[in-house]
Design an enzyme around this catalytic site. Structure first.
Site, PDB file in Angstrom:
ATOM      1  N   GLY A  37      20.784  -3.023 -64.860  1.00  0.00           N
ATOM      2  CA  GLY A  37      20.813  -3.498 -63.393  1.00  0.00           C
ATOM      3  C   GLY A  37      21.453  -3.757 -62.050  1.00  0.00           C
ATOM      4  O   GLY A  37      20.892  -4.641 -61.709  1.00  0.00           O
ATOM      5  N   GLY A  40      23.491  -3.459 -59.086  1.00  0.00           N
ATOM      6  CA  GLY A  40      22.589  -3.357 -57.662  1.00  0.00           C
ATOM      7  C   GLY A  40      22.770  -5.134 -56.876  1.00  0.00           C
ATOM      8  O   GLY A  40      24.057  -5.656 -57.455  1.00  0.00           O
ATOM      9  N   GLY A  43      21.311  -7.030 -58.994  1.00  0.00           N
ATOM     10  CA  GLY A  43      21.916  -7.346 -60.132  1.00  0.00           C
ATOM     11  C   GLY A  43      24.254  -7.942 -60.110  1.00  0.00           C
ATOM     12  O   GLY A  43      23.962  -8.904 -61.185  1.00  0.00           O
ATOM     13  N   ASP A  63      23.851  -0.231 -66.239  1.00  0.00           N
ATOM     14  CA  ASP A  63      23.373   0.351 -64.982  1.00  0.00           C
ATOM     15  C   ASP A  63      23.790   1.352 -65.213  1.00  0.00           C
ATOM     16  O   ASP A  63      24.959   2.194 -66.699  1.00  0.00           O
ATOM     17  CB  ASP A  63      24.288   0.282 -63.831  1.00  0.00           C
ATOM     18  CG  ASP A  63      23.152  -0.357 -62.958  1.00  0.00           C
ATOM     19  OD1 ASP A  63      22.053   0.896 -62.434  1.00  0.00           O
ATOM     20  OD2 ASP A  63      22.936  -1.268 -61.792  1.00  0.00           O
ATOM     21  N   ARG A 110      13.607   1.034 -51.007  1.00  0.00           N
ATOM     22  CA  ARG A 110      12.836   1.471 -50.180  1.00  0.00           C
ATOM     23  C   ARG A 110      13.667   1.888 -49.156  1.00  0.00           C
ATOM     24  O   ARG A 110      14.440   1.120 -48.760  1.00  0.00           O
ATOM     25  CB  ARG A 110      11.743   0.852 -49.506  1.00  0.00           C
ATOM     26  CG  ARG A 110      10.136   1.712 -48.175  1.00  0.00           C
ATOM     27  CD  ARG A 110       9.001   1.252 -48.653  1.00  0.00           C
ATOM     28  NE  ARG A 110       8.317   1.927 -47.872  1.00  0.00           N
ATOM     29  CZ  ARG A 110       7.457   1.260 -47.136  1.00  0.00           C
ATOM     30  NH1 ARG A 110       7.331   0.540 -47.071  1.00  0.00           N
ATOM     31  NH2 ARG A 110       6.532   3.020 -46.258  1.00  0.00           N
ATOM     32  N   ARG A 116       5.181   4.548 -50.105  1.00  0.00           N
ATOM     33  CA  ARG A 116       5.912   2.849 -51.125  1.00  0.00           C
ATOM     34  C   ARG A 116       5.060   3.803 -52.787  1.00  0.00           C
ATOM     35  O   ARG A 116       5.453   2.992 -53.055  1.00  0.00           O
ATOM     36  CB  ARG A 116       3.768   2.051 -50.528  1.00  0.00           C
ATOM     37  CG  ARG A 116       4.514   1.146 -49.743  1.00  0.00           C
ATOM     38  CD  ARG A 116       3.764  -0.456 -48.669  1.00  0.00           C
ATOM     39  NE  ARG A 116       3.845  -1.104 -48.317  1.00  0.00           N
ATOM     40  CZ  ARG A 116       4.659  -1.937 -48.591  1.00  0.00           C
ATOM     41  NH1 ARG A 116       5.564  -2.388 -49.417  1.00  0.00           N
ATOM     42  NH2 ARG A 116       5.273  -2.286 -47.471  1.00  0.00           N
ATOM     43  N   ASN A 123      10.745   3.626 -60.038  1.00  0.00           N
ATOM     44  CA  ASN A 123      10.800   2.106 -60.043  1.00  0.00           C
ATOM     45  C   ASN A 123      10.115   2.148 -61.568  1.00  0.00           C
ATOM     46  O   ASN A 123      10.390   1.369 -62.763  1.00  0.00           O
ATOM     47  CB  ASN A 123      10.763   1.083 -59.384  1.00  0.00           C
ATOM     48  CG  ASN A 123      11.871   0.988 -58.197  1.00  0.00           C
ATOM     49  OD1 ASN A 123      12.685   1.326 -57.989  1.00  0.00           O
ATOM     50  ND2 ASN A 123      11.570   0.424 -57.409  1.00  0.00           N
ATOM     51  N   ASP A 179       8.780 -16.965 -55.130  1.00  0.00           N
ATOM     52  CA  ASP A 179       8.306 -17.889 -54.604  1.00  0.00           C
ATOM     53  C   ASP A 179       8.167 -19.262 -54.639  1.00  0.00           C
ATOM     54  O   ASP A 179       8.003 -19.875 -53.184  1.00  0.00           O
ATOM     55  CB  ASP A 179       7.201 -16.911 -54.655  1.00  0.00           C
ATOM     56  CG  ASP A 179       6.911 -15.514 -54.801  1.00  0.00           C
ATOM     57  OD1 ASP A 179       7.311 -14.965 -53.963  1.00  0.00           O
ATOM     58  OD2 ASP A 179       6.354 -14.688 -56.104  1.00  0.00           O
ATOM     59  N   ARG A 182      11.010 -20.757 -52.386  1.00  0.00           N
ATOM     60  CA  ARG A 182      10.686 -20.493 -50.796  1.00  0.00           C
ATOM     61  C   ARG A 182       9.364 -21.682 -50.326  1.00  0.00           C
ATOM     62  O   ARG A 182       9.950 -22.044 -49.535  1.00  0.00           O
ATOM     63  CB  ARG A 182      10.316 -18.919 -50.727  1.00  0.00           C
ATOM     64  CG  ARG A 182      11.658 -18.203 -50.401  1.00  0.00           C
ATOM     65  CD  ARG A 182      10.458 -16.367 -50.570  1.00  0.00           C
ATOM     66  NE  ARG A 182      11.294 -15.234 -50.342  1.00  0.00           N
ATOM     67  CZ  ARG A 182      11.285 -14.120 -50.638  1.00  0.00           C
ATOM     68  NH1 ARG A 182      10.248 -14.163 -51.664  1.00  0.00           N
ATOM     69  NH2 ARG A 182      12.090 -13.180 -50.146  1.00  0.00           N
ATOM     70  N   HIS A 206       3.008 -11.383 -57.155  1.00  0.00           N
ATOM     71  CA  HIS A 206       4.108 -11.657 -56.686  1.00  0.00           C
ATOM     72  C   HIS A 206       4.215 -10.545 -55.593  1.00  0.00           C
ATOM     73  O   HIS A 206       5.549 -10.071 -55.543  1.00  0.00           O
ATOM     74  CB  HIS A 206       5.238 -11.015 -57.435  1.00  0.00           C
ATOM     75  CG  HIS A 206       7.137 -11.630 -57.139  1.00  0.00           C
ATOM     76  ND1 HIS A 206       7.340 -12.753 -56.829  1.00  0.00           N
ATOM     77  CD2 HIS A 206       8.178 -10.383 -57.561  1.00  0.00           C
ATOM     78  CE1 HIS A 206       7.977 -12.463 -56.628  1.00  0.00           C
ATOM     79  NE2 HIS A 206       8.626 -11.425 -56.604  1.00  0.00           N
TER      80      HIS A 206
END
Length: 342
Positions: A37, A40, A43, A63, A110, A116, A123, A179, A182, A206
């Site tokens: 990927g 992207g 990526g 990719d 998305r 969703r 994915n 996570d 952050r 996650h």
């Protein structure tokens, strides 16, 4: 830019640490890293950061389109690794062969009008196909799963590997490092301490409330009020939404995710190379919380997971959060297993 500079510094420091521990510059083991990927939003910056990592000798970028251009661009950077680009399913095997670490940021963002479930099915299908190829071409690689929803894509990968007879729970990781990144950043800002000195374990999963930062274990210690801890927890859980809203629906957390992915991949490489005491949080097969998979501190080594560490002492607020996240996390895990076996 500060995020990029911190990454470069961290990756360079990790390499110099390795050299100080007994590897001469000519004796650093050859390591192939594949990014699936690579063209992207995550990526491309991830490819750049892995090119900057001196522990990587071969960088394989794959990719379904546009990879030759990304590979050509990144290959001009004057660092150790040789870069090759691969495009389309017919070249996936070549991209994977001989890989020590495979990083998977592949997938679609998305889009307007997409549910969703639509996003999950697309994915999940992409991840399933890539993992089938990993099982065939590099079954012993450490697999770093970034593709969302990680709470489901890691169980999908596990089921694919089980069917292929190649599953090793020590070699499959859900990358939850963003996570942690952050939580460290937000805590440092509130506690008014240097962010480079901060450590905050983040456990659970996650996504949303399954993300549980353990601020009671944060260092350096700070006297934060309960309300401040709760606000920090909520901000960490909603970090992805914060970025999506700031980008006005035109993107998600790609740059910070690439940084986090590079940090975790670097930790995996250090573990493979025998650097002791490499500990990161990751979503792995676990018995820590009576769930099949769970994110907690993990000691990394030559075989991947050397030890899944316990949660340690939790505050009452964290104990409540742990109980709240379990049903949602279990549902996501089961959703992934069901998809893989349909």
């Amino acid at each position: 830019m500060s995020s990029l500079f911190r990454s470069i510094k961290t990756l360079k420091n990790s390499s110099s640490t390795l050299l100080r521990r007994g590897y001469g510059s000519e004796a650093v083991p050859d390591r192939k890293v594949a990014v699936l990927g690579a063209a992207g939003g995550i990526g491309q910056p991830l490819a750049l950061l892995m090119k900057l990592n001196p522990l990587v000798s071969s960088l394989s970028l794959y990719d379904i389109a546009n990879t030759p251009g990304v590979a050509a661009d990144v290959s001009h950077i004057n660092t150790r690794s040789e870069v090759k680009g691969y495009v389309g399913e017919e070249e996936l095997g070549k991209a994977l062969e001989g890989s020590d670490v495979v990083i998977i940021p592949a997938g679609v963002p998305r889009k307007p009008g997409m549910t969703r479930d639509d996003l999950f099915n697309i994915n999940a299908g992409i991840v399933k196909g890539l993992c089938e190829a990993i099982a065939k071409y590099c079954p012993n690689a450490l697999v770093n799963m970034i593709s969302n929803p990680v709470n489901s894509t890691v169980p999908i990968a596990a089921e694919v590997f089980k069917k292929a007879g190649t599953y090793d729970e020590k070699r499959l990781f859900g990358v939850t490092t963003l996570d942690v990144v952050r939580a460290k950043t937000f805590y440092a800002g509130k506690a008014k301490v240097p962010v480079a000195e901060v450590n905050v374990p983040v456990v659970g999963g996650h996504a949303g409330i399954t993300i549980l930062p353990l601020f009671s274990q944060a260092t350096p210690k700070a006297n934060l009020a309960d309300e401040e801890i709760q606000a920090l927890t909520k901000r960490t859980q909603d970090g992805g939404t914060e970025v999506v809203e700031a980008k006005a629906g035109k993107g998600s957390a790609t740059l910070s995710m690439a940084y986090a992915g590079a940090i975790f991949a670097d930790a995996c490489l250090k573990g493979l190379n025998g650097v002791p005491d490499v500990v990161e949080c990751s979503f792995v097969q676990s018995t820590v919380a009576e769930l099949p998979f769970f994110a907690s501190k993990v000691r990394l080594g030559k075989n991947g997971v050397e030890e899944v560490l316990g949660l340690g002492p939790l505050s009452e607020y964290e104990k409540e959060g742990l109980e709240k996240l379990k049903p949602e996390l279990l549902a996501s895990i089961e959703k992934g297993i069901k998809f893989a076996n349909k």
